[in-house]
Design a protein around this motif. Structure first.
Motif, PDB file in Angstrom:
ATOM      1  N   SER A   1       0.764  -1.109  -0.022  1.00 24.84           N
ATOM      2  CA  SER A   1       0.039  -0.061   0.191  1.00 24.84           C
ATOM      3  C   SER A   1       1.126   1.137   0.042  1.00 24.84           C
ATOM      4  CB  SER A   1      -0.822  -0.061   1.231  1.00 24.84           C
ATOM      5  OG  SER A   1      -0.095   0.033   2.388  1.00 24.84           O
ATOM      6  N   GLY A   2       0.376   2.397  -0.596  1.00 24.23           N
ATOM      7  CA  GLY A   2       1.091   3.528  -0.414  1.00 24.23           C
ATOM      8  C   GLY A   2       0.944   4.331  -1.854  1.00 24.23           C
ATOM      9  N   ASN A   3       1.633   5.406  -1.958  1.00 22.41           N
ATOM     10  CA  ASN A   3       1.321   6.146  -3.175  1.00 22.41           C
ATOM     11  C   ASN A   3       2.356   5.611  -4.484  1.00 22.41           C
ATOM     12  OD1 ASN A   3      -0.165   8.248  -1.618  1.00 22.41           O
ATOM     13  ND2 ASN A   3       1.757   8.847  -0.643  1.00 22.41           N
ATOM     14  N   ALA A   4       1.679   5.830  -5.602  1.00 20.78           N
ATOM     15  CA  ALA A   4       2.415   5.487  -6.794  1.00 20.78           C
ATOM     16  C   ALA A   4       3.183   6.695  -6.993  1.00 20.78           C
ATOM     17  CB  ALA A   4       1.416   5.580  -7.983  1.00 20.78           C
ATOM     18  N   ILE A   5       4.544   6.808  -7.675  1.00 21.53           N
ATOM     19  CA  ILE A   5       5.568   7.524  -7.854  1.00 21.53           C
ATOM     20  C   ILE A   5       5.491   7.924  -9.375  1.00 21.53           C
ATOM     21  CG2 ILE A   5       7.323   6.295  -8.562  1.00 21.53           C
ATOM     22  CD1 ILE A   5       9.223   8.133  -6.870  1.00 21.53           C
ATOM     23  N   PRO A   6       5.015   9.492  -9.476  1.00 19.39           N
ATOM     24  CA  PRO A   6       5.003  10.068 -10.932  1.00 19.39           C
ATOM     25  C   PRO A   6       6.128   9.550 -11.675  1.00 19.39           C
ATOM     26  CG  PRO A   6       4.342  11.706  -9.043  1.00 19.39           C
ATOM     27  CD  PRO A   6       5.218  10.458  -8.554  1.00 19.39           C
ATOM     28  N   LEU A   7       5.924   9.374 -13.190  1.00 18.82           N
ATOM     29  CA  LEU A   7       6.840   9.197 -13.939  1.00 18.82           C
ATOM     30  C   LEU A   7       6.801  10.402 -14.929  1.00 18.82           C
ATOM     31  CD1 LEU A   7       5.788   5.560 -15.034  1.00 18.82           C
ATOM     32  CD2 LEU A   7       7.789   6.244 -13.351  1.00 18.82           C
TER      33      LEU A   7
ATOM     34  N   LEU B   1      12.034   6.553 -22.220  1.00 16.13           N
ATOM     35  CA  LEU B   1      13.097   7.265 -23.022  1.00 16.13           C
ATOM     36  C   LEU B   1      12.425   8.674 -23.279  1.00 16.13           C
ATOM     37  CD1 LEU B   1      15.988   6.845 -24.424  1.00 16.13           C
ATOM     38  CD2 LEU B   1      14.643   6.439 -26.429  1.00 16.13           C
ATOM     39  N   THR B   2      13.115   9.779 -23.346  1.00 18.89           N
ATOM     40  CA  THR B   2      12.718  10.954 -23.773  1.00 18.89           C
ATOM     41  C   THR B   2      13.755  11.646 -24.542  1.00 18.89           C
ATOM     42  OG1 THR B   2      11.583  12.990 -22.889  1.00 18.89           O
ATOM     43  CG2 THR B   2      13.124  12.098 -21.745  1.00 18.89           C
ATOM     44  N   GLU B   3      13.135  12.635 -25.288  1.00 15.76           N
ATOM     45  CA  GLU B   3      14.244  13.703 -26.148  1.00 15.76           C
ATOM     46  C   GLU B   3      14.502  14.770 -25.287  1.00 15.76           C
ATOM     47  OE1 GLU B   3      13.163  13.990 -30.381  1.00 15.76           O
ATOM     48  OE2 GLU B   3      12.925  12.030 -30.778  1.00 15.76           O
ATOM     49  N   ASP B   4      13.932  14.806 -24.175  1.00 17.21           N
ATOM     50  CA  ASP B   4      14.015  16.098 -23.393  1.00 17.21           C
ATOM     51  C   ASP B   4      15.589  16.048 -22.781  1.00 17.21           C
ATOM     52  OD1 ASP B   4      11.825  17.210 -24.039  1.00 17.21           O
ATOM     53  OD2 ASP B   4      10.762  16.560 -22.332  1.00 17.21           O
ATOM     54  N   THR B   5      16.239  16.820 -22.169  1.00 14.91           N
ATOM     55  CA  THR B   5      17.424  16.612 -21.525  1.00 14.91           C
ATOM     56  C   THR B   5      17.164  16.126 -20.215  1.00 14.91           C
ATOM     57  OG1 THR B   5      17.348  19.010 -20.493  1.00 14.91           O
ATOM     58  CG2 THR B   5      18.602  18.509 -22.862  1.00 14.91           C
ATOM     59  N   ALA B   6      18.155  15.763 -19.479  1.00 16.56           N
ATOM     60  CA  ALA B   6      18.172  15.238 -18.322  1.00 16.56           C
ATOM     61  C   ALA B   6      17.989  16.452 -17.118  1.00 16.56           C
ATOM     62  CB  ALA B   6      19.564  14.388 -17.764  1.00 16.56           C
ATOM     63  N   SER B   7      18.396  17.449 -17.389  1.00 19.37           N
ATOM     64  CA  SER B   7      18.161  18.786 -16.672  1.00 19.37           C
ATOM     65  C   SER B   7      16.684  19.094 -16.543  1.00 19.37           C
ATOM     66  CB  SER B   7      18.811  19.886 -16.928  1.00 19.37           C
ATOM     67  OG  SER B   7      20.404  19.721 -17.009  1.00 19.37           O
ATOM     68  N   GLN B   8      15.947  18.889 -17.934  1.00 21.90           N
ATOM     69  CA  GLN B   8      14.573  19.090 -18.002  1.00 21.90           C
ATOM     70  C   GLN B   8      13.748  18.120 -17.158  1.00 21.90           C
ATOM     71  OE1 GLN B   8      14.660  19.317 -22.332  1.00 21.90           O
ATOM     72  NE2 GLN B   8      13.961  21.382 -22.315  1.00 21.90           N
ATOM     73  N   VAL B   9      14.294  16.884 -17.302  1.00 26.74           N
ATOM     74  CA  VAL B   9      13.513  15.748 -16.661  1.00 26.74           C
ATOM     75  C   VAL B   9      13.481  15.913 -15.171  1.00 26.74           C
ATOM     76  CG1 VAL B   9      13.523  13.313 -16.363  1.00 26.74           C
ATOM     77  CG2 VAL B   9      13.815  14.429 -18.407  1.00 26.74           C
ATOM     78  N   GLN B  10      14.925  16.425 -14.730  1.00 28.12           N
ATOM     79  CA  GLN B  10      14.994  16.429 -13.282  1.00 28.12           C
ATOM     80  C   GLN B  10      14.050  17.602 -12.772  1.00 28.12           C
ATOM     81  OE1 GLN B  10      18.974  16.974 -11.952  1.00 28.12           O
ATOM     82  NE2 GLN B  10      18.321  18.118 -10.112  1.00 28.12           N
ATOM     83  N   GLU B  11      14.097  18.940 -13.579  1.00 26.85           N
ATOM     84  CA  GLU B  11      13.277  19.939 -12.935  1.00 26.85           C
ATOM     85  C   GLU B  11      11.962  19.395 -12.817  1.00 26.85           C
ATOM     86  OE1 GLU B  11      12.629  24.670 -14.493  1.00 26.85           O
ATOM     87  OE2 GLU B  11      13.770  23.209 -15.607  1.00 26.85           O
TER      88      GLU B  11
ATOM     89  N   LEU C   1      10.638  16.369 -12.484  1.00 31.80           N
ATOM     90  CA  LEU C   1      10.294  15.366 -11.669  1.00 31.80           C
ATOM     91  C   LEU C   1      10.331  16.014 -10.224  1.00 31.80           C
ATOM     92  CD1 LEU C   1      12.004  12.491 -13.080  1.00 31.80           C
ATOM     93  CD2 LEU C   1       9.628  12.743 -12.803  1.00 31.80           C
ATOM     94  N   ASP C   2      11.184  17.035 -10.017  1.00 24.99           N
ATOM     95  CA  ASP C   2      11.274  17.875  -8.583  1.00 24.99           C
ATOM     96  C   ASP C   2       9.902  18.457  -8.219  1.00 24.99           C
ATOM     97  OD1 ASP C   2      13.881  16.883  -7.970  1.00 24.99           O
ATOM     98  OD2 ASP C   2      14.868  18.649  -8.815  1.00 24.99           O
ATOM     99  N   LYS C   3       9.128  18.793  -9.052  1.00 29.92           N
ATOM    100  CA  LYS C   3       7.647  19.200  -8.938  1.00 29.92           C
ATOM    101  C   LYS C   3       6.799  18.229  -8.744  1.00 29.92           C
ATOM    102  CE  LYS C   3       9.107  23.759 -11.205  1.00 29.92           C
ATOM    103  NZ  LYS C   3       8.472  24.518 -12.289  1.00 29.92           N
ATOM    104  N   LEU C   4       6.849  17.312  -9.608  1.00 30.33           N
ATOM    105  CA  LEU C   4       5.830  16.232  -9.782  1.00 30.33           C
ATOM    106  C   LEU C   4       6.006  15.403  -8.578  1.00 30.33           C
ATOM    107  CD1 LEU C   4       5.818  15.132 -13.367  1.00 30.33           C
ATOM    108  CD2 LEU C   4       3.975  16.540 -12.336  1.00 30.33           C
ATOM    109  N   VAL C   5       7.076  14.859  -8.297  1.00 27.53           N
ATOM    110  CA  VAL C   5       7.208  13.741  -7.080  1.00 27.53           C
ATOM    111  C   VAL C   5       7.047  14.303  -5.819  1.00 27.53           C
ATOM    112  CG1 VAL C   5       8.787  12.530  -6.043  1.00 27.53           C
ATOM    113  CG2 VAL C   5       8.906  12.650  -8.451  1.00 27.53           C
ATOM    114  N   PRO C   6       7.271  15.456  -5.252  1.00 24.65           N
ATOM    115  CA  PRO C   6       6.820  15.915  -3.922  1.00 24.65           C
ATOM    116  C   PRO C   6       5.269  16.263  -3.970  1.00 24.65           C
ATOM    117  CG  PRO C   6       8.894  16.971  -4.695  1.00 24.65           C
ATOM    118  CD  PRO C   6       8.182  16.278  -5.694  1.00 24.65           C
ATOM    119  N   ASP C   7       4.864  16.491  -5.241  1.00 22.81           N
ATOM    120  CA  ASP C   7       3.177  16.894  -5.171  1.00 22.81           C
ATOM    121  C   ASP C   7       2.514  15.521  -4.915  1.00 22.81           C
ATOM    122  OD1 ASP C   7       3.665  19.359  -5.497  1.00 22.81           O
ATOM    123  OD2 ASP C   7       3.285  19.630  -7.681  1.00 22.81           O
TER     124      ASP C   7
END
Length: 348
Positions: free
Chosen positions: A33-39, A76-86, A88-94
């Protein structure tokens, strides 16, 4: 006019619903049980077998990440790792996940973070700007297809710390009871012969301790107090942006269990021009081309059983000084071994 407004309102509502439901996520493992983590939303999910997925996680993060019930998603994404990190740093805490270990770099192209939510943990790995060599390795070792040069690979691994996977115990085949045989007439006992006195087997001569101040070469062994350490297989192309790699074995030949209290803080690597190196990564077992998941300063071996051998692979990251001709590896203390030294010559 009202009809038009109604249609527009309904259309906006449908878009809002679709946008809310389109956020992908990775659910906890079964029975957890618990929260799913955003992708990351702007990414394509890649197909990988369970066995290949476990091999990838073990090589990239370490086998300890597979001790618990877990799920893994690779995309896989064509976005950069910096864009992905930025993002996810909003989606995951939300989603009510909290940062446990902030983003850190394995090397210039690989970064990792660890998150927690109750008893759940999740690791997110970003491989930025994939090159042809990385694509070739991911395909050959783990069967991943559809990778593109310049894209970002995202590996999300979630596990439940309360659900340890039991180690399988081998099933023993019951031994059938022997069939009773007829009782034979007892045979008279022969006259006893003189007992031969067995010749005692001489005990092996203990290996003498290595003299203090000795400087060893790769492949040579340091002996002290019934323990031995061997440094071997140095390489100057260890993979994962390292410039020096080697393997080391530590063996307890004392005949009993001993307290060792081996710490990575007692290991030192320096060169002949006076520069020391601290960005050192290790893995248990033989060296591989994959990135290692543990820093040397976290190494702890508190005790070793009789006859136990520990195999470690080392990789040094950073930029070596110019005109270096030698690297010196010093082990100040490892159980009964003290001030063991090896020198690795840089080929010219």
């Amino acid at each position: 006019m009202k009809r038009q407004l109604f249609i527009v309102s309904a259309f906006v509502l449908l878009i809002a619903i679709a946008s809310c439901s389109s956020q992908p996520s990775l659910k906890p493992p079964n029975d957890s049980s618990g929260n799913a983590i955003p992708l990351y939303p702007n990414a394509q999910t890649l197909t990988i077998s369970q066995a290949d997925s476990e091999s990838l996680i073990s090589d990239l993060l370490g086998s300890e990440f597979l001790r618990y019930s877990s799920n893994t998603r690779i995309s896989l994404t064509e976005d950069t790792a910096s864009q992905v990190q930025e993002k996810l740093d909003k989606l995951v805490p939300d989603a009510k996940w909290r940062l446990e270990s902030d983003w850190f770099n394995f090397d210039r192209s690989v970064k990792v973070s660890i998150w927690r939510s109750g008893d759940l943990r999740a690791s997110i790995v970003l491989v930025d700007n994939l090159n042809s060599e990385q694509i070739n390795d991911f395909t050959r070792y783990y069967g991943l297809s559809g990778l593109k040069s310049g894209a970002t690979l995202i590996i999300t691994h979630i596990w439940d710390t309360t659900k340890v996977i039991p180690t399988p115990t081998p099933t023993e085949t019951p031994i059938p009871s022997p069939t009773p045989r007829p009782t034979n007439t007892p045979i008279p006992s022969p006259t006893p012969r003189p007992t031969d006195t067995p010749t005692p087997t001489p005990s092996p001569t203990p290996q003498p301790d290595t003299a203090p101040g000795t400087i060893l070469k790769p492949g040579e062994v340091w002996y002290q107090g019934g323990m031995e350490m061997r440094l071997k297989n140095p390489t100057f192309i260890p993979g994962c942006d390292g410039f020096l790699g080697f393997e080391m074995t530590i063996t307890n030949n004392t005949g009993g269990e001993i307290v060792t209290n081996i710490s990575g803080l007692d290991f030192s690597i320096a060169d002949n021009v006076g520069q020391s190196y601290s960005d050192i990564w290790i893995r248990e077992g033989a060296a591989t081309q994959s990135c290692y998941s543990s820093r040397l300063n976290r190494l702890e071996i508190r005790s070793m059983a009789a006859g136990q051998r520990v195999d470690l692979a080392f990789r040094v990251l950073g930029k070596p000084a110019q005109n270096v001709t030698q690297f010196t590896i010093t082990i100040y203390q490892a159980g009964r071994i003290q001030n063991a030294v090896w020198v690795i010559d840089v080929p010219r």
